[in-house]
Design an enzyme around this catalytic site. Structure first.
Site, PDB file in Angstrom:
ATOM      1  N   HIS A  99       0.769  -1.396  -0.049  1.00  0.00           N
ATOM      2  CA  HIS A  99      -0.038  -0.167   0.038  1.00  0.00           C
ATOM      3  C   HIS A  99       0.813   1.142   0.045  1.00  0.00           C
ATOM      4  O   HIS A  99       2.039   1.184   0.678  1.00  0.00           O
ATOM      5  CB  HIS A  99      -0.956  -0.008   1.158  1.00  0.00           C
ATOM      6  CG  HIS A  99      -0.462  -0.090   2.557  1.00  0.00           C
ATOM      7  ND1 HIS A  99       0.101  -1.176   3.004  1.00  0.00           N
ATOM      8  CD2 HIS A  99       0.008   0.592   3.461  1.00  0.00           C
ATOM      9  CE1 HIS A  99       0.633  -1.347   4.251  1.00  0.00           C
ATOM     10  NE2 HIS A  99       0.482   0.042   4.405  1.00  0.00           N
ATOM     11  N   HIS A 101       0.979   5.258   1.056  1.00  0.00           N
ATOM     12  CA  HIS A 101       0.565   6.341   2.015  1.00  0.00           C
ATOM     13  C   HIS A 101       0.510   7.416   0.999  1.00  0.00           C
ATOM     14  O   HIS A 101       1.596   7.955   0.487  1.00  0.00           O
ATOM     15  CB  HIS A 101       1.302   6.476   3.198  1.00  0.00           C
ATOM     16  CG  HIS A 101       1.187   5.410   4.213  1.00  0.00           C
ATOM     17  ND1 HIS A 101       0.392   5.358   5.284  1.00  0.00           N
ATOM     18  CD2 HIS A 101       2.061   4.116   4.157  1.00  0.00           C
ATOM     19  CE1 HIS A 101       0.719   4.254   5.779  1.00  0.00           C
ATOM     20  NE2 HIS A 101       1.677   3.338   5.303  1.00  0.00           N
TER      21      HIS A 101
END
Ligand SMILES: [Zn+2]
Length: 138
Positions: A99, A101
Site C-alpha cells: 500500500h 500512503h
C-alpha cells in the site's frame, strides 16, 4: 489472500472508509492518520511488498496515488503531500499487502522529514558502483 486484512477490505468483508475504487485499485482513509485526509492506495491483487508486486500493480497504484494527492490537497486545503511505501519490517511495514500512503501536508504540521547522513570522502562512488553492479546482473 484469505487472512490478509487488506484483502478483506477489498472483498468488503470488513468496513473501510473507501474514497475511490476501480477494477484494480482500492483507496480508503487510514484509521491512524499522520494528518486528516491520509489515505492508503492499494492494488486489489494481493502482493506482500512493493518489491514483490507485478509492474501493472505498481503502475496502477502510482497513477491513483497522484490523483489522490491532488484530491486531498483540494479537499483539505493542504499545500503539499507525501507519498510513502514502507517495504519490509525494517522500513516500518506492518501490513503485508502493498500500500502507498498519501499524506496531505500543511505548513507547521509537525511531521519531520527523514534525517540525511552525509557520505565520507569517496564513499558515494563506491555506493553508486555497488548499485550499478547489481543492476547489471539483471
Ligand atoms: Zn492482501
Amino acid at each position: 489472500m484469505q487472512d490478509c486484512l487488506f484483502c478483506k477490505f477489498v472483498r468488503k468483508e470488513l468496513p473501510a472508509e473507501i474514497v475511490y475504487e476501480d477494477d484494480t485499485v482500492l483507496v480508503f482513509v487510514d484509521i491512524k492518520p499522520n494528518n486528516p485526509g491520509h489515505v492508503l492506495v492499494l492494488p486489489k491483487a494481493h502482493a506482500d511488498t512493493f518489491a514483490d508486486a507485478p509492474e501493472e500493480s505498481i503502475q496502477a497504484i502510482a497513477l491513483v496515488a497522484q490523483r489522490m494527492g491532488r484530491a486531498v490537497m483540494k479537499a483539505f486545503g493542504a499545500t503539499g503531500f507525501n507519498i510513502g511505501v514502507n517495504n519490509g519490517q525494517t522500513a516500518g511495514q506492518v501490513i503485508y499487502h502493498l500500500h502507498m500512503h498519501v499524506i496531505p501536508r500543511f505548513e507547521g504540521d509537525g511531521l519531520e522529514h527523514w534525517h540525511g547522513k552525509p557520505y565520507q570522502d569517496g564513499e558515494i562512488a563506491e555506493v553508486g558502483q555497488k548499485i550499478r553492479n547489481v543492476l547489471s546482473l539483471g
